[in-house]
Design a protein around this motif. Structure first.
Motif, PDB file in Angstrom:
ATOM      1  N   LEU A  24       0.832  -1.197   0.000  1.00  9.03           N
ATOM      2  CA  LEU A  24       0.000   0.000   0.000  1.00  9.03           C
ATOM      3  C   LEU A  24       0.870   1.251   0.000  1.00  9.03           C
ATOM      4  O   LEU A  24       2.104   1.196   0.121  1.00  9.03           O
ATOM      5  N   GLN A  47      -0.956   4.721   4.003  1.00 11.37           N
ATOM      6  CA  GLN A  47      -1.737   3.585   4.475  1.00 11.37           C
ATOM      7  C   GLN A  47      -0.901   2.661   5.363  1.00 11.37           C
ATOM      8  O   GLN A  47      -1.403   2.064   6.311  1.00 11.37           O
ATOM      9  N   ASP A  90      -5.705  -4.069   1.523  1.00 13.39           N
ATOM     10  CA  ASP A  90      -6.734  -3.373   0.755  1.00 13.39           C
ATOM     11  C   ASP A  90      -7.621  -4.336  -0.008  1.00 13.39           C
ATOM     12  O   ASP A  90      -8.496  -3.919  -0.775  1.00 13.39           O
ATOM     13  N   ARG A 106      -6.818  -6.234  -2.493  1.00 16.00           N
ATOM     14  CA  ARG A 106      -6.553  -6.281  -3.936  1.00 16.00           C
ATOM     15  C   ARG A 106      -5.904  -7.611  -4.279  1.00 16.00           C
ATOM     16  O   ARG A 106      -4.840  -7.961  -3.778  1.00 16.00           O
ATOM     17  N   ASN A 139      -9.870  -3.634   6.428  1.00 18.82           N
ATOM     18  CA  ASN A 139      -9.611  -2.996   5.138  1.00 18.82           C
ATOM     19  C   ASN A 139      -8.910  -1.654   5.343  1.00 18.82           C
ATOM     20  O   ASN A 139      -9.431  -0.766   6.021  1.00 18.82           O
ATOM     21  N   GLY A 152      -7.670  -0.070   2.459  1.00 16.38           N
ATOM     22  CA  GLY A 152      -7.709   0.561   1.143  1.00 16.38           C
ATOM     23  C   GLY A 152      -8.989   1.340   0.973  1.00 16.38           C
ATOM     24  O   GLY A 152      -9.696   1.645   1.927  1.00 16.38           O
ATOM     25  N   ARG A 153      -9.324   1.639  -0.276  1.00 20.11           N
ATOM     26  CA  ARG A 153     -10.567   2.351  -0.538  1.00 20.11           C
ATOM     27  C   ARG A 153     -11.745   1.399  -0.353  1.00 20.11           C
ATOM     28  O   ARG A 153     -11.598   0.183  -0.348  1.00 20.11           O
ATOM     29  N   GLU A 207     -12.343  -6.542  -6.655  1.00 20.80           N
ATOM     30  CA  GLU A 207     -12.102  -6.334  -5.227  1.00 20.80           C
ATOM     31  C   GLU A 207     -13.337  -6.717  -4.405  1.00 20.80           C
ATOM     32  O   GLU A 207     -13.223  -7.149  -3.267  1.00 20.80           O
TER      33      GLU A 207
END
Length: 794
Positions: free
Chosen positions: A136, A140, A225, A227, A264, A266-267, A274
């Motif tokens: 990340l 992050q 995240d 991913r 989480n 991430g976004r 995702e």
């Protein structure tokens, strides 16, 4: 109709009083887990309207209640604070009694605060591995480091570990140290094998080894995240689908006790590739007993890790010390803990503990006196009050009234025609008939003007007016100040009320009150209703009412119909017992209603209804068969003073230095005095007494009071002689002597003295020359004539 209006008025007054904060809340039913433990609040609201971030697990008292501890648990995020009294946090403690803040002198003092999570987690054998994602951005990654640091405030290097995902590998497991936190949280790669890293570390933990040996519970926390696909929508891991299958359909932990949680960093993800990872990770967390978190929250993670231990787990413990003589009386005490950041004085969290210890009638007093010391104090206070009432009633008030009497009604005669205002003063003494001369002190209290000396000789009243008349009387024996006639008519009622209060208070204080509890448990089976939970306070109300009803009824009956014979005393005792039992049953029935309906603040039922009925029973039973005619106002006054006594007693303990239990004596006194004065106000005070004759003569009433009004030392004789005051010439067949009996008055009480044999009273022969007192309703017989002594108003 008037009676209905009175009851409606009482009902309205009760509803108004029940709304007064603090007046009846003291009579609410307390939580009777009042020996060593109380249950605290659950999540509530702070004064600012924000949700409390802590809940109270339990409150535990020492056996002497001098110290107690509160265990709390954090339920919302509070950041990196341990909530201990340290350089980072300032703790404020406030105690409230039914919503009102208690005075500073009874506030408990916080003596120690500590974070108990580390010790409890260590006892649980919990070890945690955090899997950090270094693919990340650095921001992050820094957020992940801060999260690990927050976890470290509770966990330590022995049970918190970390591993790093980067590229196609995952690092070895390491303990969390300052060096690791400073040097390892650095961006290394733009990708990672997420599923493979999770499976590898989960199985490593399940297999045991250097870091995981001896652990009873293992938790793997994944920071990432989510991913798993590259920018071309191709799986990053060549074995992606195989790993995904194993994540979904195989035993990820290899049979080990490992829970997997995911956070989480991430976004937000909702769909697409995702989103698929989100579904897989959510399923994994649910399968292993972990939690999927859309953002980091150590509180949620901690609660998840400790799932199954919620009842025992507490994050903080706070130790308090109570001041001596602090009183727990079953009120709803609230202890509020507020935590502020020293750095910016910001409120971090609040917690509220609800404490209900003791009862209104059986309070818990921290390091208070023993029961017998309290009783000795109460007796001392009661005797002082008795002495004060006697001194004021026997000496001070009569003397003041006498001085007022001298100033208003005793004047020097001017000789000749004398006028006071618009009223002409007589020229001769009404008693001795001698003319007044200039300088004579005369009494002008009524139209029958007398020499002051004649007034005194006539026992301080006009010969035409009784001692208790409105105008022509003012008794004050200045030669013998202890003459009981100096005192007010109400003094003996006051003394009786205080004595009854003392007896009732002592009896109530030493009684265990187990009887009413057993009765309640018999009426209300414990498997259906928790009598202990709803009946602790109510257990004592019937005995409270029993004691005051017994002794007050005994005193009222003694004054209304005084007797000294054994049989008469048994009658008084029977009256008192009937009144006490009925009063106790009334309160017992109300207690059953309150317990059945689970009413924890039944002030209307507990105070108004049984007190109305009980007061009425005391008044009726105590005066039954006497010449006291009860007034409706008695009921109103009795109920009013009972409610006032409760309010004053339960409120004065914060102001007075007297032991709280002694104040219960004042509750009894106020109620008893109010009842006694109410009943006494209905007692006839006139000196109109008669002999009701029937039998050998036509029924008639003979006015005895006329003889004694003219001369209090008079002797009224009864017989056939023409020299007798009351000639029984009508009795032709009866064996009546010339002078058969005589009636005299001593200290306001009439006495019958047989001078010859043949005088019977209530079927028993009276001894010659032995006087007996006459009371209202006394019956005696001479020859064929039956006499009934009566006292009645004209």
């Amino acid at each position: 109709m008037k009676r209905i209006k009175i009851y409606l008025l009482l009902f309205a007054a009760a509803l108004g009083l029940t709304s007064c904060e603090g007046i009846f809340a003291h009579l609410g039913v307390e939580n009777p887990a009042d020996l060593f433990e109380s249950v605290g609040t659950i999540v509530g609201r702070t004064d600012a309207g924000k949700q409390e971030k802590m809940v109270v697990n339990k409150v535990e008292f020492a056996p002497d209640y001098k110290t107690f501890s509160i265990w709390t648990r954090v339920v919302n995020d509070i950041g990196p604070y341990a909530l201990t009294d340290s350089s980072d946090v300032r703790i404020e403690v406030e105690e409230y009694d039914d919503g009102v803040r208690t005075s500073r002198r009874v506030q408990p003092k916080l003596v120690k605060a500590w974070n108990t999570e580390s010790d409890q987690i260590k006892e649980l054998g919990l070890k945690v591995l955090v899997l950090v994602d270094l693919s990340l951005s650095q921001d992050q990654i820094d957020a992940q480091r801060e999260a690990v640091q927050e976890m470290l405030t509770v966990l330590n290097q022995d049970n918190l570990f970390v591993a790093f995902m980067s590229g196609n590998s995952v690092s070895q497991t390491r303990a969390v140290t300052d060096y690791i936190l400073k040097q390892y949280f650095v961006h290394e790669s733009s990708s990672k094998f997420l599923y493979r890293s999770i499976l590898e570390k989960a199985r490593e933990m399940a297999a045991g080894g250097e870091f995981w040996a001896g652990a009873e519970k293992l938790d793997l926390v994944v920071f990432s995240d989510g991913r798993v696909y590259d920018d071309n929508d191709e799986p990053i891991d060549p074995n992606h689908f195989k790993m995904e299958t194993e994540m979904l359909h195989s035993d990820v932990t290899g049979g080990g006790n490992v829970s997997v949680s995911y956070v989480n960093f991430g976004r937000s993800v909702a769909d697409g590739d995702e989103g698929d990872a989100t579904n897989v990770l959510t399923s994994l967390c649910e399968t292993t007993g972990g939690a999927y978190l859309p953002k980091f929250s150590w509180i949620v993670l901690e609660n998840t890790m400790l799932d199954g231990n919620d009842g025992d787990f507490a994050s903080n413990r706070f130790d308090f010390v109570n001041p001596d003589r602090k009183v727990y009386r079953g009120d709803n005490n609230q202890l509020k803990l507020k935590f502020f950041s020293i750095k910016d004085d910001k409120l971090i969290a609040t917690a509220t503990a609800n404490i209900r210890e003791g009862t209104l009638f059986r309070p818990i007093i921290v390091h208070g006196e023993t029961l017998w010391e309290v009783i000795l104090q109460g007796l001392s206070v009661g005797l002082i009050i008795l002495l004060l009432i006697y001194l004021v009633g026997q000496f001070i008030v009569p003397y003041i009234r006498y001085r007022i009497f001298l100033k208003k009604y005793v004047v020097e005669h001017t000789g000749g025609n004398m006028v006071l205002g618009d009223v002409a003063v007589g020229q001769t003494c009404y008693l001795c008939k001698a003319p007044f001369v200039k300088g004579d002190k005369v009494v002008v209290k009524c139209e029958h003007t007398m020499h002051k000396s004649c007034w005194d000789e006539n026992e301080y009243h006009c010969p035409e007016c009784g001692r208790h008349c409105e105008h022509g009387s003012h008794f004050y024996n200045k030669e013998h100040l202890f003459d009981r006639r100096n005192a007010s008519f109400y003094m003996r009622w006051l003394l009786m009320a205080v004595q009854a209060s003392i007896c009732a208070w002592v009896s109530f204080s030493v009684w265990s009150h187990f009887a009413t509890k057993h009765i309640l448990e018999y009426i209300l089976p414990s498997e259906q209703l928790n009598v202990d939970q709803f009946g602790t306070h109510l257990n004592q109300l019937p005995s409270y009412a029993f004691m005051i009803a017994f002794f007050l009824t005994l005193g009222v009956a003694f004054l209304a119909i005084p007797r000294k014979r054994f049989g008469s005393f048994m009658g008084l005792f029977l009256r008192a017992l009937i009144s006490a039992v009925v009063s106790a049953v009334l309160f017992l029935l109300v207690s059953v209603v309150c317990i059945t309906l689970h009413l924890e603040a039944a002030s209307f039922f507990i105070n108004l209804i049984p007190w109305i009925l009980s007061s009425y029973i005391i008044a009726v039973v105590g005066t039954y068969g006497t010449r006291i005619k009860l007034k409706k106002s008695i009921l109103l006054v009795a109920v009013g003073v009972s409610l006032i006594s409760m309010y004053m007693w339960s409120s004065l303990y914060m102001l007075l230095a007297v032991d709280y239990r002694v104040l219960l004596l004042f509750s009894y006194m106020i109620y008893a005095i109010g009842m006694a004065l109410s009943i006494a106000s209905a007692a006839p005070k006139s000196e109109h007494y008669f002999l009701h004759a029937q039998g050998a003569v036509k029924t008639m009433d003979i006015a005895l009071y006329k003889w004694f009004r003219a001369n209090p030392n008079a002797v009224v004789t009864l017989g056939k002689s023409v020299d007798c005051s009351l000639q029984l010439s009508w009795d032709l067949q009866g064996n009546v002597a010339p002078v058969h009996a005589e009636i005299t008055m001593k200290k306001g009480i009439l006495r019958l003295t047989p001078l010859e044999e043949g005088v019977t009273m209530s079927g028993k022969k009276l001894k010659v020359d032995k006087p007996v007192k006459l009371y209202h309703g006394s019956r005696f017989q001479i020859g064929q004539t039956n006499f009934t002594y009566q006292e009645k108003d004209l």
